[in-house]
Design an enzyme around this catalytic site. Structure first.
Site, PDB file in Angstrom:
ATOM      1  CG  ASP A   1     -13.671 114.804  18.067  1.00  0.00           C
ATOM      2  OD1 ASP A   1     -14.602 114.607  18.875  1.00  0.00           O
ATOM      3  OD2 ASP A   1     -13.834 115.359  16.970  1.00  0.00           O
TER       4      ASP A   1
ATOM      5  CG  HIS B   1     -16.596 117.411  19.094  1.00  0.00           C
ATOM      6  ND1 HIS B   1     -16.959 116.117  18.827  1.00  0.00           N
ATOM      7  CD2 HIS B   1     -17.499 118.192  18.455  1.00  0.00           C
ATOM      8  CE1 HIS B   1     -18.033 116.098  18.042  1.00  0.00           C
ATOM      9  NE2 HIS B   1     -18.391 117.351  17.816  1.00  0.00           N
TER      10      HIS B   1
ATOM     11  CD  GLU C   1     -21.367 117.673  15.411  1.00  0.00           C
ATOM     12  OE1 GLU C   1     -22.106 117.194  14.546  1.00  0.00           O
ATOM     13  OE2 GLU C   1     -20.299 117.119  15.786  1.00  0.00           O
TER      14      GLU C   1
END
Length: 426
Positions: A117, A165, A229
């Site tokens: 991440d 990410h 995201e």
């Protein structure tokens, strides 16, 4: 909790038979089993090693209180998973092994490891050693977890998040980003980093090599590619990204995420594995398994779009959420009482070309820095989730009546009390 089996009693109430005989029957499903209990013996008939394991787990849970009669049992879903985020906060190997044991004790069969991440990259990659320049697992440690899990009937599914990410990767290899001359650090904040991978073929090749090494460590059928995201701002504002989008014939930066994910998914399939991704909208890679986390309606939408689905709606399965309103970083609607986990009835849409493979609980670790924090959030809600996943969740007061003894048997927190739940009040 260890999912309650379906019992058809006869004769006396319970027995403690001293003899166990085991048979395999190919007409059973691979995870199905039957226990025929008399005062003299228990006959365990199972469809295969998994069914035998679950039958033995049931006997261990019942102890001396095995009911006379027949127990016929099989799970509702083949995918009964838990995701642990080890990227935001590193979790030691010994805790991963303990978590595997707890999953197996609850007849859960998938552990998804969120390995990368913005805040960390935990997987060593021989070809790109700078990726794991921070705290990370040794390959032998990961193999140890995989081997231990396999012995417990648990499959370890790895997750490498792309193309968002990724700030930890960009800190190690800036050439992967949209502004290679701008140095980045591993992100020290939570939320969504604005930085994404660039769209060059060399970056695709970089992560193809990462995946090549990944599958040598993780033999699981599935490989998770993240995909959620991912902010398109850099692709919209960087001249080279806009040029690349035009070269690829994409309508705009809003299509770049899907393009990148599809290329990575194709490589996963070329390795003989099945890609998985976090479903946000209907632009996922064809043939990939969709994990639908936004709401309870997304699962049906993804299934009707042709995806196999693992249901992960955040207001039912995000066990890092508090059980009630409390001071801290979570929004007022980001709470998950125990009852809301137990009363989750996973939808299985009829007539959809995609299948609902199962359900999965999530343990994101932004605010869970230690194994103790993870375990405190996970239990007892994971006990409730296990019954949902197996398909035996029923009367909630009955579940509560059984809970304390179950927690004590597994050495978990027996001081837990059902918190008062009043929406809108702390």
């Amino acid at each position: 909790m260890i999912p309650r089996p379906r019992i058809m009693p006869r004769g006396g109430p319970t027995a403690a038979p001293q003899v166990l005989r085991v048979h395999h029957d190919a007409t059973f499903g691979p995870e199905a089993y039957r226990l025929d209990v008399s005062t003299a013996e228990v006959v365990l008939t199972a469809g295969g090693p998994a069914g035998e394991r679950y039958g033995r787990t049931t006997l261990d849970a019942l102890g001396a209180d095995v009911p006379l009669g027949t127990i016929v049992d099989a799970p509702r879903f083949p995918w009964r998973g838990v995701m642990l985020d080890v990227a935001r906060h590193f979790m030691p190997v010994e805790f991963l092994l303990r978590l595997v044991d707890l999953l197996a004790a609850h007849k859960l069969n998938v552990l998804q490891l969120h390995l990368t991440d913005d805040q960390g990259w935990r997987l060593p990659v021989e070809r790109y050693p700078r990726l794991a320049s921070g705290e990370h697992y040794a390959l032998d440690d990961l193999r140890r977890v995989v081997e231990h899990a396999a012995g417990q009937g648990v499959t370890v599914v790895p997750e490498i998040g792309l193309p968002g990410h990724v700030q930890a990767a960009l800190a190690a290899y800036p050439e992967l980003g949209n502004d290679p001359d701008r140095p980045l650090e591993v992100w020290r904040s939570w939320g969504i980093s604005p930085h994404t991978l660039n769209l060059e073929e060399s970056t695709l090749d970089f992560f193809r090599h990462v995946l090549d090494e990944l599958v040598e460590v993780f033999p699981a059928e599935h490989v998770h590619l993240g995909g959620d995201e991912c902010l398109p701002d850099e692709w919209a504002t960087t001249p080279r990204a806009r040029e690349r989008i035009a070269e690829l014939g994409l309508a705009g930066p809003h299509e770049a995420r899907a393009w990148f994910s599809a290329r990575m998914a194709a490589h996963v399939r070329s390795l003989g594995r099945t890609p998985v991704y976090w479903y946000e909208k209907a632009d996922g890679p064809p043939g990939a398994v969709a994990m639908t986390w936004l709401d309870e309606d997304s699962g049906a939408a993804a299934a009707f779009a042709g995806h196999d689905v693992v249901l992960t709606p955040h207001l039912r399965t995000y066990l890092d959420y508090p059980t009630r309103l409390e001071p801290g970083p979570f929004a007022p609607d980001r709470v998950l009482p125990l009852e809301n986990v137990y009363t989750f009835d996973p939808p299985t849409p009829h007539g959809a070309p995609g299948r609902v493979l199962g359900v999965q609980a999530q343990l994101w670790t932004e605010y869970l820095p230690t194994p103790a924090d993870v375990e405190r959030r996970a239990f007892p809600r994971l006990c409730a989730f296990a019954e949902v996943a197996w398909g035996t969740a029923g009367d909630y007061p009955d579940f509560l009546a059984r809970l304390r003894a179950h927690l004590a048997r597994l050495g978990l927190n027996t001081e837990w009390k059902e918190p008062p739940w009043q929406p809108g009040r702390a």
